[in-house]
Write a protein that holds these residues in place. Structure first.
Motif, PDB file in Angstrom:
ATOM      1  N   THR B  79      18.069   5.937   7.402  1.00 51.41           N
ATOM      2  CA  THR B  79      16.608   6.281   8.101  1.00 51.41           C
ATOM      3  C   THR B  79      15.552   4.933   7.918  1.00 51.41           C
ATOM      4  OG1 THR B  79      16.887   8.582   7.546  1.00 51.41           O
ATOM      5  CG2 THR B  79      14.666   8.107   8.106  1.00 51.41           C
ATOM      6  N   ALA B  80      15.029   4.656   8.817  1.00 48.89           N
ATOM      7  CA  ALA B  80      13.942   3.792   8.819  1.00 48.89           C
ATOM      8  C   ALA B  80      12.412   4.024   8.564  1.00 48.89           C
ATOM      9  CB  ALA B  80      14.149   2.672   9.729  1.00 48.89           C
ATOM     10  N   VAL B  81      11.716   3.593   8.127  1.00 49.87           N
ATOM     11  CA  VAL B  81      10.077   3.792   8.216  1.00 49.87           C
ATOM     12  C   VAL B  81       9.540   3.005   9.167  1.00 49.87           C
ATOM     13  CG1 VAL B  81       8.072   3.554   6.888  1.00 49.87           C
ATOM     14  CG2 VAL B  81      10.122   4.222   5.373  1.00 49.87           C
ATOM     15  N   GLU B  82       8.744   3.691  10.072  1.00 48.34           N
ATOM     16  CA  GLU B  82       8.487   3.243  11.182  1.00 48.34           C
ATOM     17  C   GLU B  82       6.951   2.696  11.282  1.00 48.34           C
ATOM     18  OE1 GLU B  82      10.090   5.538  14.321  1.00 48.34           O
ATOM     19  OE2 GLU B  82      12.062   4.501  14.559  1.00 48.34           O
ATOM     20  N   THR B  91      -4.526  10.910   1.881  1.00 48.37           N
ATOM     21  CA  THR B  91      -3.015  11.111   2.217  1.00 48.37           C
ATOM     22  C   THR B  91      -2.735   9.995   3.168  1.00 48.37           C
ATOM     23  OG1 THR B  91      -3.737  13.502   2.507  1.00 48.37           O
ATOM     24  CG2 THR B  91      -1.678  13.012   3.372  1.00 48.37           C
ATOM     25  N   VAL B  92      -1.484   9.548   2.982  1.00 44.45           N
ATOM     26  CA  VAL B  92      -0.753   8.562   3.603  1.00 44.45           C
ATOM     27  C   VAL B  92       0.535   9.235   4.295  1.00 44.45           C
ATOM     28  CG1 VAL B  92       0.484   6.173   3.701  1.00 44.45           C
ATOM     29  CG2 VAL B  92      -1.222   6.840   1.811  1.00 44.45           C
ATOM     30  N   THR B  93       0.413   9.114   5.712  1.00 46.37           N
ATOM     31  CA  THR B  93       1.539   9.434   6.419  1.00 46.37           C
ATOM     32  C   THR B  93       2.533   8.510   6.828  1.00 46.37           C
ATOM     33  OG1 THR B  93       0.241   9.304   8.473  1.00 46.37           O
ATOM     34  CG2 THR B  93       0.245  11.639   7.443  1.00 46.37           C
ATOM     35  N   VAL B  94       3.745   8.794   6.717  1.00 40.59           N
ATOM     36  CA  VAL B  94       4.905   8.006   7.015  1.00 40.59           C
ATOM     37  C   VAL B  94       5.860   8.340   8.205  1.00 40.59           C
ATOM     38  CG1 VAL B  94       6.925   6.886   6.097  1.00 40.59           C
ATOM     39  CG2 VAL B  94       4.833   7.021   4.486  1.00 40.59           C
ATOM     40  N   ASN B  95       5.900   7.527   9.263  1.00 41.74           N
ATOM     41  CA  ASN B  95       6.882   8.220  10.259  1.00 41.74           C
ATOM     42  C   ASN B  95       8.129   7.539  10.181  1.00 41.74           C
ATOM     43  OD1 ASN B  95       3.958   7.821  11.357  1.00 41.74           O
ATOM     44  ND2 ASN B  95       4.963   9.082  13.080  1.00 41.74           N
ATOM     45  N   LEU B  96       9.309   8.180  10.027  1.00 47.96           N
ATOM     46  CA  LEU B  96      10.438   7.909   9.748  1.00 47.96           C
ATOM     47  C   LEU B  96      11.180   8.084  11.356  1.00 47.96           C
ATOM     48  CD1 LEU B  96      11.301  10.113   6.811  1.00 47.96           C
ATOM     49  CD2 LEU B  96      10.436   7.819   6.577  1.00 47.96           C
ATOM     50  N   SER B  97      12.291   7.218  11.093  1.00 45.25           N
ATOM     51  CA  SER B  97      12.974   7.223  12.561  1.00 45.25           C
ATOM     52  C   SER B  97      13.571   8.493  12.808  1.00 45.25           C
ATOM     53  CB  SER B  97      14.103   6.248  12.490  1.00 45.25           C
ATOM     54  OG  SER B  97      14.864   6.400  11.340  1.00 45.25           O
ATOM     55  N   GLY B  98      13.720   8.928  13.788  1.00 47.04           N
ATOM     56  CA  GLY B  98      13.867  10.197  14.316  1.00 47.04           C
ATOM     57  C   GLY B  98      12.887  11.348  14.344  1.00 47.04           C
ATOM     58  N   SER B  99      11.609  10.552  14.457  1.00 46.00           N
ATOM     59  CA  SER B  99      10.535  11.364  14.576  1.00 46.00           C
ATOM     60  C   SER B  99      10.090  12.172  13.666  1.00 46.00           C
ATOM     61  CB  SER B  99      10.227  11.884  16.174  1.00 46.00           C
ATOM     62  OG  SER B  99      11.172  13.091  16.135  1.00 46.00           O
ATOM     63  N   ALA B 276      13.166  -5.130  10.425  1.00 49.16           N
ATOM     64  CA  ALA B 276      12.615  -3.931  10.475  1.00 49.16           C
ATOM     65  C   ALA B 276      11.226  -3.902   9.789  1.00 49.16           C
ATOM     66  CB  ALA B 276      13.503  -2.900   9.699  1.00 49.16           C
ATOM     67  N   GLY B 277      10.963  -4.873   8.753  1.00 47.39           N
ATOM     68  CA  GLY B 277       9.648  -4.831   7.988  1.00 47.39           C
ATOM     69  C   GLY B 277       8.659  -5.564   8.827  1.00 47.39           C
ATOM     70  N   THR B 278       9.131  -6.257   9.894  1.00 49.97           N
ATOM     71  CA  THR B 278       8.073  -6.833  10.755  1.00 49.97           C
ATOM     72  C   THR B 278       7.558  -5.782  11.713  1.00 49.97           C
ATOM     73  OG1 THR B 278       9.388  -9.206  10.607  1.00 49.97           O
ATOM     74  CG2 THR B 278       7.484  -8.737  12.290  1.00 49.97           C
ATOM     75  N   LYS B 279       8.548  -4.983  12.288  1.00 48.77           N
ATOM     76  CA  LYS B 279       8.058  -4.053  13.109  1.00 48.77           C
ATOM     77  C   LYS B 279       7.138  -2.996  12.323  1.00 48.77           C
ATOM     78  CE  LYS B 279      12.203  -3.787  16.194  1.00 48.77           C
ATOM     79  NZ  LYS B 279      13.530  -3.114  16.027  1.00 48.77           N
ATOM     80  N   LEU B 280       7.682  -2.502  11.203  1.00 40.58           N
ATOM     81  CA  LEU B 280       6.833  -1.816  10.423  1.00 40.58           C
ATOM     82  C   LEU B 280       5.383  -2.222  10.277  1.00 40.58           C
ATOM     83  CD1 LEU B 280       6.111   0.747   8.644  1.00 40.58           C
ATOM     84  CD2 LEU B 280       7.365  -0.340   6.642  1.00 40.58           C
ATOM     85  N   ALA B 281       5.345  -3.623   9.845  1.00 37.42           N
ATOM     86  CA  ALA B 281       4.059  -4.149   9.484  1.00 37.42           C
ATOM     87  C   ALA B 281       3.176  -4.207  10.908  1.00 37.42           C
ATOM     88  CB  ALA B 281       4.420  -5.515   9.362  1.00 37.42           C
ATOM     89  N   VAL B 282       3.917  -4.373  12.000  1.00 42.57           N
ATOM     90  CA  VAL B 282       3.185  -4.597  13.277  1.00 42.57           C
ATOM     91  C   VAL B 282       2.501  -3.308  13.670  1.00 42.57           C
ATOM     92  CG1 VAL B 282       3.153  -4.976  15.831  1.00 42.57           C
ATOM     93  CG2 VAL B 282       4.355  -6.706  14.101  1.00 42.57           C
ATOM     94  N   ALA B 283       3.353  -2.243  13.584  1.00 38.67           N
ATOM     95  CA  ALA B 283       2.932  -0.883  13.881  1.00 38.67           C
ATOM     96  C   ALA B 283       1.757  -0.324  12.990  1.00 38.67           C
ATOM     97  CB  ALA B 283       4.098   0.122  13.735  1.00 38.67           C
ATOM     98  N   SER B 284       1.820  -0.877  11.710  1.00 37.79           N
ATOM     99  CA  SER B 284       0.964  -0.206  10.694  1.00 37.79           C
ATOM    100  C   SER B 284      -0.197  -1.007  10.554  1.00 37.79           C
ATOM    101  CB  SER B 284       1.674  -0.139   9.395  1.00 37.79           C
ATOM    102  OG  SER B 284       2.848   0.377   9.421  1.00 37.79           O
ATOM    103  N   GLY B 285      -0.122  -2.303  11.350  1.00 40.37           N
ATOM    104  CA  GLY B 285      -1.572  -3.170  11.094  1.00 40.37           C
ATOM    105  C   GLY B 285      -1.442  -4.080   9.701  1.00 40.37           C
ATOM    106  N   PHE B 286      -0.451  -4.286   9.235  1.00 38.28           N
ATOM    107  CA  PHE B 286      -0.245  -4.964   7.893  1.00 38.28           C
ATOM    108  C   PHE B 286      -0.444  -6.456   8.335  1.00 38.28           C
ATOM    109  CE2 PHE B 286       2.775  -1.572   6.316  1.00 38.28           C
ATOM    110  CZ  PHE B 286       1.559  -0.747   5.814  1.00 38.28           C
TER     111      PHE B 286
END
Lengths: 632, 344
Positions: B79-82, B91-99, B276-286
């Protein structure tokens, strides 16, 4: 005030520019090489003369090329150039026909209304007046667009427009003043005399209704004459000098004169024929992809014209040739830049003039450029071969291309010799692009020796950079072919059996192969034979540079990456399965810039070769054939 | 712990993620460790022995496995963190792959690095010639106990190519991956020990022996094991008729070009920010730095801070590091996380 004295500024300006043009053209002609002089003389009495007239009409007056690119911009140029031309022609006819005598001095045609204020009351003259007003309105509409363009270039579909020098500015203001002042001068005169047609007549009548038209008119005639005079005087030192010089350029070009490899009258004529229109700035990837806005051809030419130090501008160019492709004047911008690179650092204008007459200076300026010798290159023994394959240094950095070419040639049963398999000598093109012709010549001589001795009939190369220099700067008996042409030949003569790959691919024309050597069709034929070829939005002569160009030794990797990313994005817009190119350097550059698979055309073809299984039965159970059986 | 158990999600189950999970669980936090691969362990899983002392990688692997054995830790693999989002209120919400969406009180990003894809340096012929391999592939051979050419024969000369994809403007990587130099020295020694008849050459730009005992190892490799070091970047590789690799390189100390035949070429592939980290960073605004790794809040004293409240960085997602530094960095991330959770 009511005298004809106001025509003096116009007359002075006109005679000045006429004399200046004649003197300048004569000097240019005298400085031409003997053969170019002959060309021009022969051209003047032959077909080229008619071609030139046609071209002058189509390009200098109608501005057909600009029209095709940008109709609004084309209209602007056409209304000003063609409109003014018609105004002069019909003005002269008018003066000749309706004036008191025939063969008038030019001022009588230009200021016709002043000399014939009552003219045009009835009959044919009345209709003629409508026509003259129409022409004026036509020019004024173009002028309006010009003003809009200057202040908001985007409205005219231009990304950028050039920056002006102060002489350009004054010349521009006087040019802008010419036609409105003519309109007002004619209107006031017509208003005072109750003459004129729909434009001058109506405007004149309404102005005369609340202003003393007869008293005001002379001021505007003065302004008109002054504007014309000033414009003529500033012409040689402003960008508008391009108007007369372009005519000369067209004659010279049609007579067969080319830029060559050193400064000459022709390069000077080209320098002055540039109108600084800025079309080259809009297409330059260095500008829109890498954010470098001061090195484009318009600025390069301006620097040349004004004798500035442009060493940095000269060096910082990809030499992709897109600007040359769109230049409406047809200036050979690539060769011009190369000449400048060859010169090395540009000396100050005055020093150069002094240097012309001082032997020591010339000698020291030559010694300033460090030279290199390749005398250590050993003479090589060569085996005879009909077909010689020269991969080139860049191809050695993309070994998959070499592997693919070997497969293809073996499959087609080509007997060839791999000239630089164990490493060869550079073709010389990078040195030429850097302006080091003498060193390049040493390499060319070395390679030529090997090629001649091999007795090859066809020299195949995988690198468009080598290809161009083999074709243009080598004296060879062998036919030079890029591997895309050679593969196409193999397909055409039926010696290559290929399958069809169910892939959508897009093709990138490498600069040196496409614009540089005019090879557009063969690669496309080869690709379409084995896969589905998509169209790219920028292709053939307007193909983009990959950013990896050897033509620029000063551009940073970061800027190159920006250009590569932008080009790759444009090419892969329709999400192809594969991005195909025909140049190892383009391949290497694009591989870093896109996630899409990047392959050379040879790799694509090699992938379409029949699997070993399809070969005539060879009963060998080596591991590779077993694997292939499994896959097949 | 007062009140309910606080929950921390860790994105990435490599060395950093496992160490951080273990440390947090030890302190009583509830931890969810999310790993995109089939097993936690990251790149270490491929490794046979570690520099500078050639200890078996298995020792560190088993330490980390034990570390995540705590009952406070839930491990989710495959599972990836998206996407990670901090909400007002903490609260921090985390979207995992598989919605799937998970809630947490804090998140540690430990997405690590990807190895440089050696095919991007086509001139070295990886994927084209049989005997061009990467450093991890050599490590796999060490695991198997035998280093051979593709045809199964024993090599007599091996070349180690440093800085493949590191310190190379042409592939848009200006950064140094730090660990490849010493890895090459370690592997060279192992090769020499395993096959005393096989020559080993290292082609380097600079030897960056920055860690404790690295310099000693470098010296030992020359004095005891006769590993050859040539300062120069390999420009291209080809194969000759005998299917032996031929490399071209400039020996910059001798000041002359050099051609050499090799049986195996080992590419010391560097580290790049994980895709995968880059995608996560782009989606999360890091924020990403110019080296494309995650840019920490402060380079000197806030190296675990993300700039987003409740989100912390651990390990090689911020820059290339060795295992020692990764573990220290993960512990520092835990300290920052705990300080944040206690302060709320």
């Amino acid at each position: 005030m009511n005298s004809d004295l106001f025509i003096t500024p116009f007359n002075l300006g006109l005679y000045f520019i006429l004399i200046y043009s004649v003197v300048r053209s004569t000097v240019w002609f005298m400085n031409l090489s003997r053969s170019d002089k002959l060309r021009l003389q022969r051209g003047f009495f032959g077909r080229p003369f008619m071609d030139s007239l046609r071209e002058i009409f189509m390009e200098s007056l109608l501005h057909r090329k600009i029209f095709k690119k940008n109709p609004l911009l084309g209209y602007m140029h056409m209304s000003l150039a063609f409109g003014w031309f018609l105004l002069i022609v019909f003005g002269t006819i008018e003066a000749d026909f309706f004036g008191e005598k025939h063969l008038n001095p030019p001022s009588h045609a230009i200021f016709f209304r002043w000399f014939n204020p009552e003219h045009g009351a009835e009959g044919f003259a009345r209709i003629y007046n409508v026509w003259m007003d129409l022409l004026l309105a036509f020019i004024l509409s173009g002028l309006l667009l010009a003003v809009i363009k200057r202040f908001t270039p985007r409205m005219m579909g231009m990304k950028k427009t050039t920056k002006h020098t102060w002489t350009d500015r004054i010349a521009l203001i006087s040019l802008w003043l010419i036609f409105p002042s003519r309109l007002l001068a004619e209107s006031f005169t017509c208003g005072a005399h109750g003459s004129g047609s729909f434009l001058t007549g109506n405007l004149g009548a309404s102005l005369a209704s609340f202003l003393p038209a007869a008293e005001i008119a002379p001021y505007f005639w003065w302004l008109y004459s002054l504007a014309l005079g000033t414009f003529f005087f500033l012409l040689p030192v402003s960008r508008y000098f391009h108007i007369p010089v372009e005519l000369l350029l067209i004659f010279m070009r049609n007579s067969g004169i080319t830029t060559g490899d050193r400064h000459s009258s022709y390069t000077e004529v080209q320098t002055h024929a540039c109108s600084s229109c800025g079309v080259c700035i809009s297409v330059c990837q260095m500008s829109y992809a890498a954010g470098i806005h001061d090195i484009q051809s318009a600025y390069f030419i301006k620097g040349l014209r004004n004798d500035r130090d442009i060493a940095a501008i000269t060096a910082n160019c990809l030499m992709c040739g897109r600007c040359e492709e769109v230049c409406p004047v047809g200036i050979e911008l690539g060769p011009m830049r190369l000449i400048e690179r060859r010169q090395g650092e540009r000396e100050d204008g005055k020093l150069r003039l002094a240097g012309k007459y001082a032997v020591t200076r010339i000698r020291s300026s030559i010694e300033k450029i460090p030279t290199q010798s390749f005398s250590y290159l050993a003479e090589e023994e060569t085996e005879k071969a009909d077909i010689l394959f020269f991969a080139g240094c860049m191809t050695h950095l993309t070994p998959s291309v070499i592997v693919a070419m070997k497969k293809i040639m073996e499959s087609a049963g080509v007997k060839y010799r791999f000239m630089d398999e164990q490493g060869g000598v550079c073709c010389g093109r990078p040195l030429m692009l850097a302006g080091r012709d003498r060193e390049a010549r040493e390499l060319i001589n070395h390679n030529s020796g090997i090629i001649w001795k091999s007795g090859a009939k066809i020299l195949v190369t995988s690198c468009p950079i080598c290809y161009k220099v083999f074709r243009e700067s080598y004296y060879l008996e062998a036919t030079v072919m890029h591997h895309s042409e050679f593969i196409n030949l193999l397909i055409e003569e039926g010696s290559l059996r290929l399958g069809y790959l169910h892939r959508k691919v897009v093709y990138h024309d490498p600069c040196e192969l496409g614009r540089g050597s005019g090879i557009y069709e063969e690669p496309r034929a080869v690709i379409s034979y084995v896969a589905e070829l998509q169209q790219a939005s920028q292709e053939r002569s307007m193909s983009l540079c990959c950013g990896g160009s050897l033509g620029n030794l000063t551009l940073s990797s970061g800027k190159r990456a920006l250009i590569a990313a932008d080009a790759a994005r444009t090419l892969t817009m329709d999400s192809p399965d594969e991005l195909i190119t025909a140049c190892p350097l383009c391949k290497k550059t694009f591989m870093q810039a896109t996630k899409t698979k990047v392959s050379d055309i040879a790799e694509l073809v090699a992938a379409a070769l029949p699997k070993p299984l399809d070969k005539p039965v060879k009963r060998r159970t080596t591991r590779t054939t077993l694997n292939a059986t499994g896959n097949g | 712990m007062k009140g309910t158990q606080k929950h921390v999600i860790i994105a990435g189950g490599g060395v950093a993620g496992m160490e951080a999970a273990g440390a947090l669980a030890e302190m009583g936090y509830r931890v969810t460790l999310v790993e995109k691969g089939q097993d936690p362990g990251g790149h270490l899983l491929q490794w046979h022995a570690l520099f500078p002392d050639s200890r078996p990688a298995e020792e560190v692997k088993s330490y980390l496995r034990k570390r995540i054995g705590n009952h406070n830790i839930t491990v989710i693999t495959g599972t990836a963190v998206e996407k990670i989002k901090h909400h007002p209120g903490g609260t921090v919400t985390v979207n995992l792959s598989g919605s799937k969406e998970e809630k947490a009180d804090a998140v540690i990003v430990a997405t690590g690095f990807d190895l440089f894809d050696a095919r991007r340096k086509e001139e070295y012929g990886y994927g084209i010639y049989d005997n061009v391999i990467t450093a991890p592939e050599l490590e796999t051979m060490f695991n198997g106990g035998r280093v051979t050419k593709a045809d199964g024969s024993v090599p007599s000369r091996i070349g180690m190519i440093h800085c493949v994809g590191s310190r190379d403007e042409k592939v848009n990587n200006n950064h140094c991956s730090k660990v490849c130099c010493v890895t090459a020295v370690k592997q060279a020694i192992e090769l020499r020990k395993m096959m005393p008849a096989c020559e080993v050459f290292c082609f380097y730009m600079d030897m960056r022996m920055y860690g404790p005992y690295y310099e000693e190892l470098y010296r030992e490799s020359q004095e005891v094991h006769n590993v050859n070091f040539i300062r120069g970047k390999v420009s291209e590789a080809s194969v000759n008729i005998n299917n032996r690799l031929v490399i071209k390189v400039e020996d910059t100390l001798a000041g002359r070009p050099l051609k050499m035949e090799l049986d195996i070429m080992v590419l010391m592939v560097g580290m790049e920010m994980a895709e995968a980290g880059t995608k996560l960073a782009v989606a999360s605004g890091f924020r990403l730095g110019i080296n494309r790794f995650l840019e920490a809040g402060d380079h000197h004293y806030g190296n675990n801070l993300s700039g987003v409240s409740g989100v912390f960085y651990a390990g090689t997602c911020t820059a290339p590091m060795n295992i020692t530094d990764t573990i220290s960095h993960a512990r520092a991330a835990v300290a920052e996380t705990v300080r944040y959770l206690d302060g709320r």
